[in-house]
Scaffold this active site. Structure first.
Site, PDB file in Angstrom:
ATOM      1  N   HIS A  41       0.828  -1.209   0.000  1.00 20.98           N
ATOM      2  CA  HIS A  41       0.000   0.000   0.000  1.00 20.98           C
ATOM      3  C   HIS A  41       0.861   1.258   0.000  1.00 20.98           C
ATOM      4  CE1 HIS A  41      -4.228  -1.569   1.219  1.00 20.98           C
ATOM      5  NE2 HIS A  41      -3.569  -2.480   0.532  1.00 20.98           N
ATOM      6  N   ASN A  69      -7.078   1.697   3.969  1.00 19.38           N
ATOM      7  CA  ASN A  69      -5.960   1.519   4.892  1.00 19.38           C
ATOM      8  C   ASN A  69      -6.375   1.445   6.355  1.00 19.38           C
ATOM      9  OD1 ASN A  69      -4.073   1.491   2.824  1.00 19.38           O
ATOM     10  ND2 ASN A  69      -3.788   3.718   2.881  1.00 19.38           N
ATOM     11  N   HIS A 167      -1.582 -12.836  -1.284  1.00 18.78           N
ATOM     12  CA  HIS A 167      -2.851 -13.212  -0.667  1.00 18.78           C
ATOM     13  C   HIS A 167      -2.855 -14.658  -0.173  1.00 18.78           C
ATOM     14  CE1 HIS A 167      -5.545  -9.861  -2.593  1.00 18.78           C
ATOM     15  NE2 HIS A 167      -4.669  -9.399  -1.721  1.00 18.78           N
TER      16      HIS A 167
END
Length: 296
Positions: A41, A69, A167
């Site tokens: 991010h 976030n 992931h």
């Protein structure tokens, strides 16, 4: 590579970060996914400059307070590493380098792959929440959108598929895939591309409108394995952006190849090193923050 050791600015910098990260992640292995996600991010918004760590001010809402976030965790790990480094070699090691190293070290701690982390980044001084949605790939993105967002950061389709493999660890909130289970086309239906049995299983975990519950992204919460790709091949990609990796012949082939650890792990490492170079600040750009939450 080895910037702090080679320049003799702080020869033990990387060892200090690794020691602290390992302490935290061994106590809570789910922090590995959190630190990896935080690094991702950060790099996709304003480059790998630790702008994700800055606090909001009276006049500006920072990246960390943008909606995507709000669920980030692990700030205390970065702050602990920063405090130790400030004690050892003040005003020398950037928060951007700490975050980049922490992502690698956390994955290493749970027996995931390691990768090269070039250092010498400097910290940014700008952090705007409005930049986040413009740059982060959304969880509902199709393949065309994902490819475009990654290309804008200098990353290709191979990198896209490899980095999506992050992931294989971590959670997702039910809200991120609620529509896939309950209202995919606005008619109260499920996403037809999602395996029906898996969709039924997810509905037992996530009631419609659930904003609190989290479920693992694959069946091994902290195991850095290739199950994420195996799930996708079985039409069990949890997020729409995961399922999107099957949309083209090229990406589907890469997903299939990534079910092999001998292919996934080294490619993930290469792509992580590449991602860690996105729009970095060096030399006289930016600053070395004394505290990661505040501009000097």
């Amino acid at each position: 590579m080895g910037y702090y050791k080679c320049t003799r600015k702080c020869v033990n910098a990387e060892a200090i970060v690794k020691k602290i990260v390992r302490q935290y992640v061994k106590r809570d292995p789910t922090l590995a996914a959190s630190l990896l996600r935080m690094h991702f991010h950060d790099c996709f918004v304003m480059g790998c400059d630790a702008s994700i760590l800055l606090n909001s001010t009276k006049t500006s809402i920072a990246e960390r307070d943008a909606l995507p976030n709000l669920s980030l965790r692990g700030f205390e790990v970065i702050n602990a590493a920063k405090a130790a480094l400030e004690a050892a070699c003040p005003k020398t090691v950037s928060c951007a380098d700490i975050l980049s190293l922490a992502a690698r070290d956390s994955v290493e701690t749970i027996y995931g792959p390691s990768w090269d982390v070039p250092t010498g980044r400097r910290d940014g001084i700008i952090s705007n929440a409005s930049d986040v949605l413009l740059n982060l790939p959304p969880f509902f993105a199709n393949f065309t959108t994902l490819k475009s967002i990654f290309a804008a950061k200098g990353l290709n389709v191979i990198d896209l598929v490899a980095l999506s493999g992050g992931h294989t660890i971590g959670f997702s909130h039910c809200a991120a895939f609620d529509a896939r289970l309950y209202n995919f086309t606005g008619k109260g239906d499920a996403d037809p591309s999602l395996d029906p049995a898996y969709a039924a299983h997810l509905r037992t975990k996530c009631k419609h409108g659930d904003l609190v519950t989290k479920v693992p992204l694959d069946d091994t919460l902290t195991g850095f394995d290739t199950n994420y790709y195996k799930f996708i091949m079985q039409n069990k990609g949890l997020l729409q952006s995961d399922a999107a990796l099957l949309e083209t012949r090229r990406s589907r082939f890469l997903v299939e190849q990534s079910t092999k650890p001998s292919i996934f792990r080294p490619q993930f490492a290469r792509s992580m090193t590449k991602m860690g170079r996105i729009e970095v600040l060096v030399e006289k750009q930016g600053q070395i923050r004394s505290r990661c939450e505040f501009v000097n």
